[in-house]
Design a protein around this motif. Structure first.
Motif, PDB file in Angstrom:
ATOM      1  N   ALA A  31      67.021 -49.101 134.375  1.00 22.35           N
ATOM      2  CA  ALA A  31      67.568 -47.994 135.305  1.00 22.35           C
ATOM      3  C   ALA A  31      66.438 -47.247 135.942  1.00 22.35           C
ATOM      4  O   ALA A  31      66.673 -46.843 136.928  1.00 22.35           O
ATOM      5  CB  ALA A  31      68.321 -46.879 134.157  1.00 22.35           C
ATOM      6  N   VAL A  32      65.220 -47.243 135.043  1.00 20.97           N
ATOM      7  CA  VAL A  32      64.121 -46.436 135.592  1.00 20.97           C
ATOM      8  C   VAL A  32      63.741 -47.265 136.819  1.00 20.97           C
ATOM      9  O   VAL A  32      63.194 -46.940 137.989  1.00 20.97           O
ATOM     10  CB  VAL A  32      62.890 -46.393 134.728  1.00 20.97           C
ATOM     11  CG1 VAL A  32      61.515 -45.865 135.413  1.00 20.97           C
ATOM     12  CG2 VAL A  32      63.281 -45.356 133.781  1.00 20.97           C
ATOM     13  N   ALA A  33      63.626 -48.783 136.866  1.00 24.07           N
ATOM     14  CA  ALA A  33      63.087 -49.638 138.052  1.00 24.07           C
ATOM     15  C   ALA A  33      64.015 -49.526 138.763  1.00 24.07           C
ATOM     16  O   ALA A  33      63.758 -49.979 140.152  1.00 24.07           O
ATOM     17  CB  ALA A  33      62.838 -50.870 137.136  1.00 24.07           C
ATOM     18  N   GLU A  34      65.541 -49.289 138.685  1.00 27.65           N
ATOM     19  CA  GLU A  34      66.611 -49.535 139.978  1.00 27.65           C
ATOM     20  C   GLU A  34      66.759 -48.433 140.701  1.00 27.65           C
ATOM     21  O   GLU A  34      67.158 -48.458 141.537  1.00 27.65           O
ATOM     22  CB  GLU A  34      67.666 -50.077 139.471  1.00 27.65           C
ATOM     23  CG  GLU A  34      67.774 -51.724 138.863  1.00 27.65           C
ATOM     24  CD  GLU A  34      68.840 -52.018 138.201  1.00 27.65           C
ATOM     25  OE1 GLU A  34      69.867 -51.247 137.777  1.00 27.65           O
ATOM     26  OE2 GLU A  34      68.926 -53.100 137.608  1.00 27.65           O
ATOM     27  N   SER A  35      66.219 -47.458 140.027  1.00 31.02           N
ATOM     28  CA  SER A  35      66.581 -45.972 140.711  1.00 31.02           C
ATOM     29  C   SER A  35      65.325 -45.424 141.313  1.00 31.02           C
ATOM     30  O   SER A  35      64.259 -45.271 140.837  1.00 31.02           O
ATOM     31  CB  SER A  35      67.268 -45.040 139.911  1.00 31.02           C
ATOM     32  OG  SER A  35      68.366 -45.507 139.194  1.00 31.02           O
ATOM     33  N   PRO A  36      65.487 -45.035 142.603  1.00 39.48           N
ATOM     34  CA  PRO A  36      63.984 -44.447 143.125  1.00 39.48           C
ATOM     35  C   PRO A  36      63.802 -43.047 142.450  1.00 39.48           C
ATOM     36  O   PRO A  36      62.803 -42.752 142.288  1.00 39.48           O
ATOM     37  CB  PRO A  36      64.537 -43.970 144.651  1.00 39.48           C
ATOM     38  CG  PRO A  36      65.769 -45.063 145.053  1.00 39.48           C
ATOM     39  CD  PRO A  36      66.353 -45.212 143.565  1.00 39.48           C
ATOM     40  N   VAL A  37      64.825 -42.513 142.173  1.00 38.69           N
ATOM     41  CA  VAL A  37      64.454 -41.134 141.459  1.00 38.69           C
ATOM     42  C   VAL A  37      65.630 -41.290 140.177  1.00 38.69           C
ATOM     43  O   VAL A  37      67.105 -41.067 140.442  1.00 38.69           O
ATOM     44  CB  VAL A  37      64.800 -39.719 142.146  1.00 38.69           C
ATOM     45  CG1 VAL A  37      64.575 -38.518 141.380  1.00 38.69           C
ATOM     46  CG2 VAL A  37      63.796 -39.897 143.582  1.00 38.69           C
ATOM     47  N   LEU A  38      65.278 -40.902 138.960  1.00 39.73           N
ATOM     48  CA  LEU A  38      65.934 -40.829 137.826  1.00 39.73           C
ATOM     49  C   LEU A  38      65.475 -39.700 137.106  1.00 39.73           C
ATOM     50  O   LEU A  38      64.571 -39.540 136.736  1.00 39.73           O
ATOM     51  CB  LEU A  38      65.739 -41.958 136.981  1.00 39.73           C
ATOM     52  CG  LEU A  38      66.322 -42.225 135.805  1.00 39.73           C
ATOM     53  CD1 LEU A  38      67.954 -42.345 135.923  1.00 39.73           C
ATOM     54  CD2 LEU A  38      65.953 -43.468 134.888  1.00 39.73           C
ATOM     55  N   VAL A  39      66.610 -38.834 136.519  1.00 41.79           N
ATOM     56  CA  VAL A  39      66.508 -37.678 135.668  1.00 41.79           C
ATOM     57  C   VAL A  39      67.204 -37.956 134.449  1.00 41.79           C
ATOM     58  O   VAL A  39      68.177 -38.464 134.238  1.00 41.79           O
ATOM     59  CB  VAL A  39      67.328 -36.589 136.441  1.00 41.79           C
ATOM     60  CG1 VAL A  39      66.776 -35.326 135.574  1.00 41.79           C
ATOM     61  CG2 VAL A  39      66.579 -36.325 137.730  1.00 41.79           C
ATOM     62  N   VAL A  40      66.339 -38.000 133.477  1.00 36.56           N
ATOM     63  CA  VAL A  40      66.705 -38.162 132.241  1.00 36.56           C
ATOM     64  C   VAL A  40      66.970 -36.987 131.355  1.00 36.56           C
ATOM     65  O   VAL A  40      65.648 -36.275 131.281  1.00 36.56           O
ATOM     66  CB  VAL A  40      65.854 -39.359 131.363  1.00 36.56           C
ATOM     67  CG1 VAL A  40      66.458 -39.343 129.780  1.00 36.56           C
ATOM     68  CG2 VAL A  40      65.687 -40.593 131.742  1.00 36.56           C
ATOM     69  N   LEU A 114      55.903 -33.376 146.781  1.00 28.66           N
ATOM     70  CA  LEU A 114      56.796 -33.832 146.391  1.00 28.66           C
ATOM     71  C   LEU A 114      57.533 -34.521 147.551  1.00 28.66           C
ATOM     72  O   LEU A 114      57.803 -35.941 147.414  1.00 28.66           O
ATOM     73  CB  LEU A 114      57.641 -32.864 145.857  1.00 28.66           C
ATOM     74  CG  LEU A 114      58.988 -33.549 145.343  1.00 28.66           C
ATOM     75  CD1 LEU A 114      58.852 -34.497 144.177  1.00 28.66           C
ATOM     76  CD2 LEU A 114      59.824 -32.393 144.725  1.00 28.66           C
ATOM     77  N   VAL A 115      57.644 -34.381 149.001  1.00 32.02           N
ATOM     78  CA  VAL A 115      58.145 -35.084 149.730  1.00 32.02           C
ATOM     79  C   VAL A 115      57.542 -36.597 150.090  1.00 32.02           C
ATOM     80  O   VAL A 115      58.218 -37.522 150.283  1.00 32.02           O
ATOM     81  CB  VAL A 115      58.371 -34.245 151.228  1.00 32.02           C
ATOM     82  CG1 VAL A 115      58.855 -34.932 152.259  1.00 32.02           C
ATOM     83  CG2 VAL A 115      59.240 -32.859 150.667  1.00 32.02           C
ATOM     84  N   PRO A 116      56.169 -36.282 150.132  1.00 35.04           N
ATOM     85  CA  PRO A 116      55.503 -37.609 150.304  1.00 35.04           C
ATOM     86  C   PRO A 116      55.564 -38.647 148.961  1.00 35.04           C
ATOM     87  O   PRO A 116      55.761 -39.798 149.257  1.00 35.04           O
ATOM     88  CB  PRO A 116      54.117 -37.254 150.302  1.00 35.04           C
ATOM     89  CG  PRO A 116      53.917 -35.944 150.912  1.00 35.04           C
ATOM     90  CD  PRO A 116      55.124 -35.263 150.287  1.00 35.04           C
ATOM     91  N   ILE A 117      55.589 -38.000 147.983  1.00 30.73           N
ATOM     92  CA  ILE A 117      55.765 -38.975 146.928  1.00 30.73           C
ATOM     93  C   ILE A 117      57.464 -39.528 146.870  1.00 30.73           C
ATOM     94  O   ILE A 117      57.417 -40.760 146.675  1.00 30.73           O
ATOM     95  CB  ILE A 117      55.679 -38.123 145.459  1.00 30.73           C
ATOM     96  CG1 ILE A 117      54.357 -37.710 145.309  1.00 30.73           C
ATOM     97  CG2 ILE A 117      56.255 -38.839 144.304  1.00 30.73           C
ATOM     98  CD1 ILE A 117      54.091 -36.766 144.105  1.00 30.73           C
ATOM     99  N   LEU A 118      58.365 -38.630 147.245  1.00 33.68           N
ATOM    100  CA  LEU A 118      59.744 -39.201 147.403  1.00 33.68           C
ATOM    101  C   LEU A 118      59.655 -40.299 148.383  1.00 33.68           C
ATOM    102  O   LEU A 118      60.623 -41.079 148.585  1.00 33.68           O
ATOM    103  CB  LEU A 118      60.739 -38.161 147.510  1.00 33.68           C
ATOM    104  CG  LEU A 118      60.828 -37.142 146.397  1.00 33.68           C
ATOM    105  CD1 LEU A 118      61.480 -35.798 146.945  1.00 33.68           C
ATOM    106  CD2 LEU A 118      61.493 -37.703 145.411  1.00 33.68           C
ATOM    107  N   LYS A 119      59.157 -40.125 149.578  1.00 32.56           N
ATOM    108  CA  LYS A 119      58.978 -40.967 150.757  1.00 32.56           C
ATOM    109  C   LYS A 119      58.451 -42.334 150.324  1.00 32.56           C
ATOM    110  O   LYS A 119      59.225 -43.372 150.510  1.00 32.56           O
ATOM    111  CB  LYS A 119      58.204 -40.447 152.064  1.00 32.56           C
ATOM    112  CG  LYS A 119      59.090 -39.368 152.759  1.00 32.56           C
ATOM    113  CD  LYS A 119      58.298 -38.828 153.822  1.00 32.56           C
ATOM    114  CE  LYS A 119      58.973 -38.026 154.588  1.00 32.56           C
ATOM    115  NZ  LYS A 119      57.985 -37.242 155.880  1.00 32.56           N
ATOM    116  N   ASP A 120      57.359 -42.288 149.597  1.00 27.88           N
ATOM    117  CA  ASP A 120      56.720 -43.363 149.064  1.00 27.88           C
ATOM    118  C   ASP A 120      57.672 -44.400 148.146  1.00 27.88           C
ATOM    119  O   ASP A 120      57.580 -45.555 147.811  1.00 27.88           O
ATOM    120  CB  ASP A 120      55.524 -43.147 148.144  1.00 27.88           C
ATOM    121  CG  ASP A 120      54.241 -42.793 149.499  1.00 27.88           C
ATOM    122  OD1 ASP A 120      54.610 -42.957 150.514  1.00 27.88           O
ATOM    123  OD2 ASP A 120      53.177 -42.175 148.882  1.00 27.88           O
TER     124      ASP A 120
END
Length: 126
Positions: A31-40, A114-120
């Motif tokens: 799930a961590v590998a498949e999702s660009p952003v994951l909240v646990v 945060l925005v650049p991290i999310l874009k990457d």
């Protein structure tokens, strides 16, 4: 493993997905590998809701997962390697890597990182 953040709650809200011992560490790492952003986080945790709303406000739709106890979180984050780790709940994974908890997410958001991290990570296409 030491947990910080949300405590268990008896809130009747239903989680989007739940890791079980049957699924184990493999499902968590997948799930961590498949999702660009994951909240646990834990079900009913107000901090998980804050994380989700912040990310949605930026145009990201994070995958949300629930863990029931320390053992499940340890399996999801560290696998069978063991070792002592401190994990803040909710734990935010971006691009397959642990970013941190709500405090770290807010820090990178306030510092405009945060925005650049999310874009990457491929979570944002602005």
């Amino acid at each position: 493993m030491t947990l910080t953040g949300c405590s268990s709650s008896s809130t009747p809200a239903l989680p989007p997905r739940r890791w079980t011992r049957r699924r184990g560490a493999t499902a968590g790492r997948r799930a961590v590998a498949e999702s660009p952003v994951l909240v646990v986080g834990r079900r009913g945790c107000c901090l998980s809701h804050v994380v989700k709303r912040l990310l949605q406000g930026l145009g990201v739709n994070p995958a949300m997962h629930e863990v029931a106890d320390e053992a499940e979180l340890a399996m999801a984050v560290t696998g069978d390697a063991g070792g002592e780790a401190v994990v803040a709940l909710p734990a935010v994974f971006v691009g397959g890597r642990l970013l941190g908890g709500l405090d770290r997410l807010m820090a990178v958001h306030i510092s405009s990182e945060l925005v650049p991290i999310l874009k990457d990570a491929g979570a944002l296409w602005l």
